[in-house]
Design a protein around this motif. Structure first.
Motif, mmCIF file in Angstrom:
data_model
loop_
_atom_site.group_PDB
_atom_site.id
_atom_site.type_symbol
_atom_site.label_atom_id
_atom_site.label_comp_id
_atom_site.label_asym_id
_atom_site.label_seq_id
_atom_site.Cartn_x
_atom_site.Cartn_y
_atom_site.Cartn_z
ATOM 1 N N PRO A 206 -7.550 14.878 -9.426
ATOM 2 C CA PRO A 206 -8.664 13.923 -9.399
ATOM 3 C C PRO A 206 -8.262 12.614 -8.723
ATOM 4 O O PRO A 206 -7.083 12.249 -8.658
ATOM 5 N N ARG A 207 -9.254 11.899 -8.210
ATOM 6 C CA ARG A 207 -9.001 10.653 -7.483
ATOM 7 C C ARG A 207 -8.224 9.650 -8.321
ATOM 8 O O ARG A 207 -7.366 8.932 -7.803
ATOM 9 N N SER A 208 -8.497 9.587 -9.616
ATOM 10 C CA SER A 208 -7.830 8.605 -10.488
ATOM 11 C C SER A 208 -6.350 8.900 -10.664
ATOM 12 O O SER A 208 -5.596 8.048 -11.129
ATOM 13 N N THR A 209 -5.900 10.099 -10.290
ATOM 14 C CA THR A 209 -4.490 10.455 -10.443
ATOM 15 C C THR A 209 -3.780 10.633 -9.115
ATOM 16 O O THR A 209 -2.588 10.942 -9.085
ATOM 17 N N ALA A 210 -4.496 10.462 -8.010
ATOM 18 C CA ALA A 210 -3.931 10.777 -6.694
ATOM 19 C C ALA A 210 -2.742 9.895 -6.331
ATOM 20 O O ALA A 210 -1.836 10.331 -5.614
ATOM 21 N N ASP A 211 -2.712 8.647 -6.815
ATOM 22 C CA ASP A 211 -1.640 7.713 -6.464
ATOM 23 C C ASP A 211 -0.474 7.767 -7.435
ATOM 24 O O ASP A 211 0.481 6.995 -7.305
ATOM 25 N N ILE A 212 -0.528 8.644 -8.417
ATOM 26 C CA ILE A 212 0.514 8.740 -9.434
ATOM 27 C C ILE A 212 1.466 9.872 -9.063
ATOM 28 O O ILE A 212 1.026 10.996 -8.843
ATOM 29 N N PRO A 213 2.777 9.620 -8.973
ATOM 30 C CA PRO A 213 3.726 10.721 -8.745
ATOM 31 C C PRO A 213 3.893 11.532 -10.028
ATOM 32 O O PRO A 213 4.074 10.972 -11.104
ATOM 33 N N TRP A 214 3.848 12.855 -9.899
ATOM 34 C CA TRP A 214 3.891 13.743 -11.059
ATOM 35 C C TRP A 214 5.163 14.584 -11.032
ATOM 36 O O TRP A 214 5.628 15.026 -9.985
ATOM 37 N N VAL A 215 5.690 14.822 -12.237
ATOM 38 C CA VAL A 215 6.891 15.635 -12.431
ATOM 39 C C VAL A 215 6.652 16.542 -13.621
ATOM 40 O O VAL A 215 5.940 16.166 -14.570
ATOM 41 N N ALA A 216 7.233 17.743 -13.573
ATOM 42 C CA ALA A 216 7.173 18.664 -14.713
ATOM 43 C C ALA A 216 8.587 19.049 -15.101
ATOM 44 O O ALA A 216 9.461 19.229 -14.236
ATOM 45 N N LEU A 217 8.851 19.158 -16.402
ATOM 46 C CA LEU A 217 10.195 19.482 -16.854
ATOM 47 C C LEU A 217 10.508 20.961 -16.672
ATOM 48 O O LEU A 217 11.667 21.357 -16.579
ATOM 49 N N ILE A 218 9.473 21.816 -16.652
ATOM 50 C CA ILE A 218 9.660 23.241 -16.391
ATOM 51 C C ILE A 218 8.482 23.730 -15.552
ATOM 52 O O ILE A 218 7.430 23.092 -15.499
ATOM 53 N N GLY A 219 8.688 24.876 -14.868
ATOM 54 C CA GLY A 219 7.606 25.520 -14.164
ATOM 55 C C GLY A 219 7.005 24.732 -13.035
ATOM 56 O O GLY A 219 5.784 24.662 -12.891
ATOM 57 N N ALA A 220 7.828 24.166 -12.159
ATOM 58 C CA ALA A 220 7.328 23.348 -11.052
ATOM 59 C C ALA A 220 8.221 23.554 -9.840
ATOM 60 O O ALA A 220 9.332 24.074 -9.951
ATOM 61 N N PRO A 221 7.754 23.148 -8.622
ATOM 62 C CA PRO A 221 8.625 23.200 -7.450
ATOM 63 C C PRO A 221 9.897 22.398 -7.680
ATOM 64 O O PRO A 221 9.919 21.452 -8.481
#
Length: 455
Positions: A206-221
């Motif tokens: 969503p647009r409100s989250t587009a500028d936030i860098p995201w990380v996952a502790l498991i199951g991610a690139p």
């Protein structure tokens, strides 16, 4: 980890700079000085609903299960974990703890060789009670990183998450916000959830989250996965936040530096007691003024370009405006020759008349030359004032500055009079050298014979 270590050193330097601007004592060995003005660049504030997994994420950063997790482990009061690096041998890695509790928070100081030197703040769930006091204490008017923890199951509705809304209110430009997607393993069988998680990790949510860098502790690139990715993302946001603060800090330090220099100059002034010292100081200030004056002349700064404009623009234009065509009109030439030589002598040699003609033409050039001198004089007087104002040393002694300007202006007035006499003398000299050559050329070219016949 090395990036965080470097940022820790930079944060400490910025803390000292802030203390300096606030006129506080800067003493790295004094805990009281440190406590008065602490840096918040390395603070990490965890935001999320109850059960979102905030404590588990912070435990991952610490490298030890320092905070309770699971059922019954919900955070009920703010927990502050102050991480300090301690270079234990790797084979002897351990966690030492100093704990304390106040009415408003639980405080832990942990020494470890595995965790980055951060201060972690674990708040109660944003869905439980009023957190205004805690947010005001830890997040508002600070540079703390906002660690927004969202369970994977809530990824499809992340735009409406209260933690996201709070982060946006505190950090509208997302320069200090990091998103964490937790508990992906619990939603591994839900394609819609996994698609929403993937979109967030690729910054396509969503647009409100587009500028936030995201990380996952498991199951991610790989670039978005695990503790190292989280530490690297935190380092990037801390670095971005420092860039936001540095310009104002540097500007304040420059102003402070100028104030200190001015104070040092004042202290230095009190040491000039003897006549020799005063004379040496006056000569030094005059040299500074002379350097500035010559700089204005050679570079065109402060109106110096107007000198060139006078010689290359206004002076040639005035010469072009002289009535030369009227002066060399054939009837005018005949009249001057007749008046100078009479009717009989010119038939043999009208040299006297031609001399009179050329003298009149060159006489016309004297007035534009005088005007050029006046114009350049006015420019130089303005440059004197500009150079005096641009000389810092003279600004510290206003009476001496006025005296220097007055002496320079008086000298320029004398130079102006000498210059006018010189340009008149140059015109007269050119006239004397010019006449024999031009008369000889006219005679060889038959111009005189033509004038005679037409007369």
């Amino acid at each position: 980890m090395e990036a965080i270590e470097e940022l820790s050193q930079l944060s400490n330097s910025m803390r000292q700079a802030s203390a300096l601007l606030a006129d506080e004592d800067v003493d790295e060995t004094s805990s009281s000085a440190t406590s008065r003005r602490t840096s918040t660049f390395l603070n990490v504030l965890a935001l999320g609903n109850t059960g979102a997994g905030k404590s588990a994420v912070l435990n991952s950063l610490i490298g030890h299960p320092a905070l309770p997790t699971g059922e019954g482990g919900a955070t009920r009061a703010p927990i502050v974990i102050d991480l300090t690096r301690d270079d234990f041998p790797k084979q002897q890695d351990r966690l030492s703890k100093i704990s304390g509790k106040s009415r408003d928070e639980i405080y832990l100081r942990l020494r470890t060789s595995t965790a980055p030197p951060l201060k972690l703040i674990d708040l109660p769930g944003v869905d439980k009670g009023n957190l205004d006091d805690s947010l005001n204490q830890y997040a508002e008017r600070s540079d703390a990183i906002l660690l927004v923890v969202i369970p994977a199951s809530q990824a499809p509705e992340v735009a409406s998450a209260k933690a996201i809304r709070i982060a946006k209110e505190l950090d509208g430009e997302c320069t200090r916000t990091v998103g964490i997607i937790s508990k992906i393993d619990q939603a591994s069988s839900e394609p819609k959830v996994l698609a929403a998680v993937q979109a967030l990790l690729l910054n396509q949510g969503p647009r409100s989250t587009a500028d936030i860098p995201w990380v996952a502790l498991i199951g991610a690139p790989q670039s978005k996965l695990g503790r190292l990715a989280l530490v690297e993302t935190l380092a990037q946001q801390i670095r971005s936040r420092m860039r936001v603060r540095l310009p104002n800090l540097l500007s304040g330090l420059q102003s402070k530096s100028q104030i200190v220099q001015d104070e040092l100059v004042k202290l230095g002034e009190t040491m000039v007691h003897s006549a020799e010292g005063t004379r040496a100081l006056a000569l030094e200030l005059c040299r500074e003024f002379e350097d500035k004056f010559l700089q204005h002349i050679t570079t065109g700064e402060g109106g110096g370009w107007k000198v060139v404009a006078s010689f290359e623009g206004n002076f040639p234009n005035r010469i072009k405006q002289l009535p030369l065509d009227r002066h060399f009109d054939l009837n005018n030439v005949k009249r001057i020759v007749l008046e100078a030589d009479g009717y009989q002598p010119y038939l043999i040699s009208p040299e006297k008349g031609l001399r009179s003609l050329i003298k009149g033409v060159l006489e016309l050039a004297k007035e534009p030359s005088r005007l050029c001198v006046d114009e350049v004089h006015r420019v130089l007087v303005d440059i004197v004032s500009a150079a005096a104002n641009a000389t810092p040393g003279l600004g510290r002694y206003p009476p001496f500055k006025r005296e220097v300007v007055a002496i320079a202006t008086t000298a320029l007035e004398g130079f102006k009079n000498d210059a006018k006499n010189m340009v008149v003398a140059l015109v007269d000299m050119e006239r004397r050298l010019f006449l024999p050559n031009i008369l000889s050329g006219w005679c060889r070219g038959g111009w005189i014979d033509s004038v005679v016949k037409r007369s």
